[in-house]
Design a protein around this motif. Structure first.
Motif, PDB file in Angstrom:
ATOM      1  N   ILE A  38       0.861  -1.183   0.000  1.00  0.00           N
ATOM      2  CA  ILE A  38       0.000   0.000   0.000  1.00  0.00           C
ATOM      3  C   ILE A  38       0.892   1.225   0.000  1.00  0.00           C
ATOM      4  O   ILE A  38       1.615   1.474   0.972  1.00  0.00           O
ATOM      5  N   VAL A  39       0.878   1.987  -1.081  1.00  0.00           N
ATOM      6  CA  VAL A  39       1.714   3.178  -1.211  1.00  0.00           C
ATOM      7  C   VAL A  39       0.836   4.408  -1.047  1.00  0.00           C
ATOM      8  O   VAL A  39      -0.127   4.603  -1.797  1.00  0.00           O
ATOM      9  N   VAL A  40       1.165   5.237  -0.067  1.00  0.00           N
ATOM     10  CA  VAL A  40       0.494   6.523   0.109  1.00  0.00           C
ATOM     11  C   VAL A  40       1.353   7.574  -0.579  1.00  0.00           C
ATOM     12  O   VAL A  40       2.475   7.863  -0.150  1.00  0.00           O
ATOM     13  N   ASP A  41       0.834   8.129  -1.657  1.00  0.00           N
ATOM     14  CA  ASP A  41       1.524   9.188  -2.397  1.00  0.00           C
ATOM     15  C   ASP A  41       1.010  10.524  -1.873  1.00  0.00           C
ATOM     16  O   ASP A  41      -0.145  10.891  -2.089  1.00  0.00           O
ATOM     17  N   ASN A  42       1.897  11.250  -1.211  1.00  0.00           N
ATOM     18  CA  ASN A  42       1.518  12.507  -0.559  1.00  0.00           C
ATOM     19  C   ASN A  42       1.479  13.665  -1.556  1.00  0.00           C
ATOM     20  O   ASN A  42       2.164  14.678  -1.397  1.00  0.00           O
ATOM     21  N   ALA A  43       0.647  13.488  -2.608  1.00  0.00           N
ATOM     22  CA  ALA A  43       0.456  14.548  -3.613  1.00  0.00           C
ATOM     23  C   ALA A  43       1.763  14.922  -4.300  1.00  0.00           C
ATOM     24  O   ALA A  43       2.065  16.108  -4.493  1.00  0.00           O
ATOM     25  N   SER A  44       2.548  13.919  -4.692  1.00  0.00           N
ATOM     26  CA  SER A  44       3.822  14.184  -5.362  1.00  0.00           C
ATOM     27  C   SER A  44       3.602  14.935  -6.668  1.00  0.00           C
ATOM     28  O   SER A  44       2.607  14.733  -7.374  1.00  0.00           O
ATOM     29  N   THR A  45       4.567  15.792  -6.997  1.00  0.00           N
ATOM     30  CA  THR A  45       4.489  16.577  -8.232  1.00  0.00           C
ATOM     31  C   THR A  45       5.564  16.174  -9.235  1.00  0.00           C
ATOM     32  O   THR A  45       5.684  16.794 -10.288  1.00  0.00           O
ATOM     33  N   ASP A  46       6.358  15.144  -8.916  1.00  0.00           N
ATOM     34  CA  ASP A  46       7.368  14.655  -9.858  1.00  0.00           C
ATOM     35  C   ASP A  46       6.778  13.472 -10.624  1.00  0.00           C
ATOM     36  O   ASP A  46       5.561  13.381 -10.798  1.00  0.00           O
ATOM     37  N   ARG A  47       7.595  12.545 -11.074  1.00  0.00           N
ATOM     38  CA  ARG A  47       7.099  11.436 -11.893  1.00  0.00           C
ATOM     39  C   ARG A  47       6.652  10.232 -11.060  1.00  0.00           C
ATOM     40  O   ARG A  47       6.498   9.128 -11.589  1.00  0.00           O
ATOM     41  N   THR A  48       6.402  10.461  -9.760  1.00  0.00           N
ATOM     42  CA  THR A  48       5.938   9.381  -8.897  1.00  0.00           C
ATOM     43  C   THR A  48       4.708   8.663  -9.447  1.00  0.00           C
ATOM     44  O   THR A  48       4.658   7.424  -9.441  1.00  0.00           O
ATOM     45  N   PRO A  49       3.677   9.369  -9.952  1.00  0.00           N
ATOM     46  CA  PRO A  49       2.524   8.640 -10.501  1.00  0.00           C
ATOM     47  C   PRO A  49       2.905   7.701 -11.647  1.00  0.00           C
ATOM     48  O   PRO A  49       2.328   6.611 -11.772  1.00  0.00           O
ATOM     49  N   ASP A  50       3.884   8.095 -12.469  1.00  0.00           N
ATOM     50  CA  ASP A  50       4.327   7.228 -13.566  1.00  0.00           C
ATOM     51  C   ASP A  50       5.020   5.982 -13.026  1.00  0.00           C
ATOM     52  O   ASP A  50       4.823   4.874 -13.544  1.00  0.00           O
ATOM     53  N   VAL A  51       5.853   6.166 -11.986  1.00  0.00           N
ATOM     54  CA  VAL A  51       6.534   5.019 -11.374  1.00  0.00           C
ATOM     55  C   VAL A  51       5.510   4.045 -10.811  1.00  0.00           C
ATOM     56  O   VAL A  51       5.615   2.821 -11.010  1.00  0.00           O
ATOM     57  N   LEU A  52       4.500   4.556 -10.153  1.00  0.00           N
ATOM     58  CA  LEU A  52       3.493   3.690  -9.561  1.00  0.00           C
ATOM     59  C   LEU A  52       2.649   3.009 -10.625  1.00  0.00           C
ATOM     60  O   LEU A  52       2.272   1.836 -10.482  1.00  0.00           O
ATOM     61  N   ALA A  53       2.367   3.712 -11.706  1.00  0.00           N
ATOM     62  CA  ALA A  53       1.576   3.110 -12.787  1.00  0.00           C
ATOM     63  C   ALA A  53       2.333   1.975 -13.464  1.00  0.00           C
ATOM     64  O   ALA A  53       1.722   1.001 -13.937  1.00  0.00           O
ATOM     65  N   ALA A  54       3.672   2.086 -13.510  1.00  0.00           N
ATOM     66  CA  ALA A  54       4.488   1.073 -14.181  1.00  0.00           C
ATOM     67  C   ALA A  54       4.870  -0.083 -13.258  1.00  0.00           C
ATOM     68  O   ALA A  54       5.353  -1.123 -13.735  1.00  0.00           O
ATOM     69  N   ALA A  55       4.678   0.065 -11.949  1.00  0.00           N
ATOM     70  CA  ALA A  55       5.109  -0.963 -10.990  1.00  0.00           C
ATOM     71  C   ALA A  55       4.289  -2.232 -11.162  1.00  0.00           C
ATOM     72  O   ALA A  55       3.089  -2.189 -11.451  1.00  0.00           O
ATOM     73  N   THR A  56       4.943  -3.372 -10.974  1.00  0.00           N
ATOM     74  CA  THR A  56       4.298  -4.671 -11.150  1.00  0.00           C
ATOM     75  C   THR A  56       4.210  -5.457  -9.838  1.00  0.00           C
ATOM     76  O   THR A  56       3.986  -6.665  -9.852  1.00  0.00           O
ATOM     77  N   ASN A  57       4.371  -4.773  -8.710  1.00  0.00           N
ATOM     78  CA  ASN A  57       4.320  -5.469  -7.419  1.00  0.00           C
ATOM     79  C   ASN A  57       2.957  -6.127  -7.217  1.00  0.00           C
ATOM     80  O   ASN A  57       1.919  -5.462  -7.367  1.00  0.00           O
ATOM     81  N   PRO A  58       2.934  -7.403  -6.873  1.00  0.00           N
ATOM     82  CA  PRO A  58       1.648  -8.050  -6.571  1.00  0.00           C
ATOM     83  C   PRO A  58       0.950  -7.347  -5.407  1.00  0.00           C
ATOM     84  O   PRO A  58       1.580  -6.980  -4.415  1.00  0.00           O
ATOM     85  N   GLY A  59      -0.347  -7.167  -5.542  1.00  0.00           N
ATOM     86  CA  GLY A  59      -1.122  -6.561  -4.462  1.00  0.00           C
ATOM     87  C   GLY A  59      -0.900  -5.080  -4.277  1.00  0.00           C
ATOM     88  O   GLY A  59      -1.217  -4.541  -3.216  1.00  0.00           O
TER      89      GLY A  59
END
Length: 297
Positions: A38-59
């Motif tokens: 469970i990743v809580v993204d504290n309203a990041s303004t860098d490429r964090t959303p892209d990293v999370l969208a590309a991540a393949t971690n189960p669950g």
């Protein structure tokens, strides 16, 4: 430990996409995978959303905040989500650590309610700063952390198999849901600093022992930098939250009076230190800490 225990890893991140990417890769390489990340993204303004969208971690679950909740608010939200979903153990960590492949396996082999992985830097040096002595009885101890794993042992191989801790960092702390049943969630009002200390003190007051497990290796990607500008915004939180810990958990009236004495000393010495800005910070911190004296339930 029951072989059926489930695990959720809770990660809080803010504008550190490169670190987060390496950290998620490390979680994916664990020999015993968690049931959820469970990743809580504290309203990041860098490429964090892209990293999370590309991540393949189960669950993988992403909780994006509308504003920066701070580490404390992020862990409050993430641990709350893991608790509501019924996971048996919840493992907290920042985005700047990478566990060894067997780290989760080693922790789960311990039938304890509160555990801590032991941190080292990228060169293999022991950098575990969790306290083995946290003195809230001595009014002369300006800083209550009087000894930590790093200073007591120097090297991982000199540690015993387990070391009892007085406080923790939310970088590798694992807690069973039964503890959360008793003491509740991390306190979001801390924003940053001392939220992990507060949580450990609450757990210990409820009768739980906390164990650092020598062979549970967590690698910190960044060097520690605790020398914050006490006249800046972080200085306010450092003063305020330190004061809150004393007001909540000080074991006698003299210890609980220390925040007022520290405030007076900082104001008197401010012409030689951080000037008016630090004096304003510590006065505001003292005022606001008084409103946080109640321990969360």
């Amino acid at each position: 430990m029951s072989p059926l225990e489930t695990v959720a890893i809770v990660v809080v991140t803010y504008n550190r996409a490169d670190l987060l990417e390496r950290m998620l890769a490390g979680l994916a390489a664990l020999e015993r995978l968690p049931e959820a990340v469970i990743v809580v993204d504290n309203a990041s303004t860098d490429r964090t959303p892209d990293v999370l969208a590309a991540a393949t971690n189960p669950g993988l679950q992403v909780l994006r905040a509308e504003e920066n909740l701070g580490g404390a608010g992020g862990f409050h939200r993430g641990v709350g989500a893991a608790y509501e979903q019924g996971f048996d153990r919840i493992w907290l960590m920042d985005d700047d650590v990478v566990p060894a492949p067997d780290c989760l396996t080693v922790l789960l082999a311990q039938d304890e309610h509160c555990l801590m992985a032991v941190r080292e830097d990228s060169r293999g040096a022991l950098v575990e700063k969790s306290a083995v002595r946290f003195d809230l009885a001595n009014p002369l101890a300006i800083r209550p952390k009087t000894a930590m794993v790093e200073t007591e042992y120097g090297h991982r191989h000199l540690m015993p198999h387990r070391v009892e801790l007085h406080n923790v960092a939310f970088e590798g702390f694992m807690v069973r849901r039964s503890v959360i049943d008793e003491i509740g969630l991390p306190d979001p009002s801390f924003f940053i600093f001392y939220d992990d200390v507060d949580y450990a003190l609450r757990a210990r007051r409820a009768g739980h022992r906390i164990w650092a497990v020598r062979d549970a290796v967590l690698v910190r990607q960044l060097d520690f930098d605790q020398q914050h500008d006490l006249s800046g915004w972080k200085g306010y939180y450092m003063y305020r939250n330190l004061f809150v810990v004393h007001l909540r958990y000080g074991e006698n009236p003299l210890v609980r009076a220390k925040p007022w004495l520290i405030t007076a000393a900082v104001v008197l010495l401010s012409p030689l230190r951080g000037g008016r800005a630090e004096a304003r910070n510590v006065i505001r911190a003292m005022r606001d800490a008084r409103g946080m004296r109640a321990v969360p339930t």
